[in-house]
Design a protein around this motif. Structure first.
Motif, mmCIF file in Angstrom:
data_model
loop_
_atom_site.group_PDB
_atom_site.id
_atom_site.type_symbol
_atom_site.label_atom_id
_atom_site.label_comp_id
_atom_site.label_asym_id
_atom_site.label_seq_id
_atom_site.Cartn_x
_atom_site.Cartn_y
_atom_site.Cartn_z
ATOM 1 N N MET A 1 51.222 51.104 25.531
ATOM 2 C CA MET A 1 51.999 50.234 25.715
ATOM 3 C C MET A 1 53.610 50.575 25.571
ATOM 4 O O MET A 1 54.389 50.195 26.073
ATOM 5 C CB MET A 1 51.738 48.704 24.860
ATOM 6 C CG MET A 1 52.671 47.554 25.191
ATOM 7 S SD MET A 1 52.118 46.946 26.796
ATOM 8 C CE MET A 1 52.891 45.612 26.867
ATOM 9 N N LYS A 2 53.655 51.254 24.524
ATOM 10 C CA LYS A 2 55.103 51.965 24.174
ATOM 11 C C LYS A 2 55.662 52.697 25.378
ATOM 12 O O LYS A 2 56.713 52.769 25.810
ATOM 13 C CB LYS A 2 55.221 52.574 22.910
ATOM 14 C CG LYS A 2 56.467 52.892 22.451
ATOM 15 C CD LYS A 2 56.353 53.783 21.151
ATOM 16 C CE LYS A 2 57.852 54.131 20.782
ATOM 17 N NZ LYS A 2 57.887 54.644 19.388
ATOM 18 N N PHE A 4 54.931 52.549 28.558
ATOM 19 C CA PHE A 4 55.113 51.492 29.636
ATOM 20 C C PHE A 4 56.555 50.846 29.574
ATOM 21 O O PHE A 4 57.150 50.808 30.555
ATOM 22 C CB PHE A 4 53.904 50.541 29.820
ATOM 23 C CG PHE A 4 54.380 49.588 31.025
ATOM 24 C CD1 PHE A 4 54.352 50.053 32.170
ATOM 25 C CD2 PHE A 4 54.808 48.375 30.701
ATOM 26 C CE1 PHE A 4 54.632 49.136 33.367
ATOM 27 C CE2 PHE A 4 54.983 47.601 31.743
ATOM 28 C CZ PHE A 4 54.944 47.931 32.996
ATOM 29 N N GLN A 5 56.660 50.548 28.398
ATOM 30 C CA GLN A 5 57.876 50.083 27.978
ATOM 31 C C GLN A 5 59.174 51.033 28.272
ATOM 32 O O GLN A 5 60.195 50.705 28.777
ATOM 33 C CB GLN A 5 57.906 49.440 26.469
ATOM 34 C CG GLN A 5 59.445 48.541 25.998
ATOM 35 C CD GLN A 5 59.427 47.175 27.032
ATOM 36 O OE1 GLN A 5 58.646 46.634 27.219
ATOM 37 N NE2 GLN A 5 60.448 47.025 27.274
ATOM 38 N N GLN A 6 59.052 52.335 27.601
ATOM 39 C CA GLN A 6 59.890 53.333 27.975
ATOM 40 C C GLN A 6 60.043 53.619 29.325
ATOM 41 O O GLN A 6 61.319 53.748 29.810
ATOM 42 C CB GLN A 6 59.318 54.597 27.233
ATOM 43 C CG GLN A 6 59.675 54.716 25.961
ATOM 44 C CD GLN A 6 59.150 55.922 25.060
ATOM 45 O OE1 GLN A 6 58.200 56.731 25.680
ATOM 46 N NE2 GLN A 6 59.400 56.227 24.166
ATOM 47 N N TRP A 8 60.002 51.298 31.728
ATOM 48 C CA TRP A 8 60.366 49.935 32.174
ATOM 49 C C TRP A 8 61.830 50.087 31.946
ATOM 50 O O TRP A 8 62.723 49.756 32.690
ATOM 51 C CB TRP A 8 59.836 48.848 31.661
ATOM 52 C CG TRP A 8 60.105 47.614 32.410
ATOM 53 C CD1 TRP A 8 61.127 46.786 31.664
ATOM 54 C CD2 TRP A 8 59.683 47.006 33.341
ATOM 55 N NE1 TRP A 8 61.375 45.876 32.480
ATOM 56 C CE2 TRP A 8 60.678 46.077 33.557
ATOM 57 C CE3 TRP A 8 59.106 47.517 34.660
ATOM 58 C CZ2 TRP A 8 60.493 45.068 34.565
ATOM 59 C CZ3 TRP A 8 58.917 46.692 35.730
ATOM 60 C CH2 TRP A 8 59.555 45.418 35.760
ATOM 61 N N ASN A 9 62.141 50.450 30.674
ATOM 62 C CA ASN A 9 63.663 50.645 30.559
ATOM 63 C C ASN A 9 64.707 51.823 30.757
ATOM 64 O O ASN A 9 65.622 51.959 30.758
ATOM 65 C CB ASN A 9 63.766 50.678 28.888
ATOM 66 C CG ASN A 9 63.226 49.288 28.401
ATOM 67 O OD1 ASN A 9 63.457 48.126 29.011
ATOM 68 N ND2 ASN A 9 62.735 49.049 27.104
ATOM 69 N N ASP A 10 63.930 53.039 31.276
ATOM 70 C CA ASP A 10 64.468 54.157 31.856
ATOM 71 C C ASP A 10 65.272 53.777 33.125
ATOM 72 O O ASP A 10 64.476 53.277 34.101
ATOM 73 C CB ASP A 10 63.437 55.335 32.141
ATOM 74 C CG ASP A 10 64.085 56.449 32.390
ATOM 75 O OD1 ASP A 10 65.261 56.834 32.081
ATOM 76 O OD2 ASP A 10 63.293 57.187 32.975
#
Length: 108
Positions: A1-2, A4-6, A8-10
């Motif tokens: 999950m972490k 995927f969040q990276q 998404w924010n990149d």
């Protein structure tokens, strides 16, 4: 999950949506022009093929040949009147036919 969040924010390498719209518009317009040209060339080539068929001699025949110990029978083909060969056609009937008109060169 972490991870995927990276992702998404990149924002590295992010292309602004207006640039994508401009690129897509240029590609679509180029594709329309290319497909129109392709369509016209296919129609021209099919007209050439139709003209070649219409100029073929359909009354080909040969008679039989007899040799010393063998013989062949002859062959004959006669062109029958087609639907579009009739001289007395109405405009509605003629609309179903393909007619190719070749202009005579000047001075002939």
């Amino acid at each position: 999950m972490k991870m995927f969040q990276q992702f998404w924010n990149d924002e590295n390498g992010f292309v602004v949506s207006t640039e994508l719209v401009l690129i897509a518009t240029v590609l679509v317009l180029g594709m329309i022009v290319g497909l129109t040209t392709l369509r016209d060339q296919v129609i021209a080539e099919l007209a050439d093929v139709a003209a070649a068929f219409s100029n073929s001699n359909q009354s080909y025949s040969f008679s039989g040949i007899t040799g010393h110990s063998s013989s062949t029978s002859g062959s004959l083909f006669t062109d029958n009147t087609d639907f579009c060969d009739v001289a007395t056609m109405t405009a509605e009937e003629f609309a179903h036919c393909i007619s190719i008109v070749v202009a005579e060169p000047e001075g002939s």
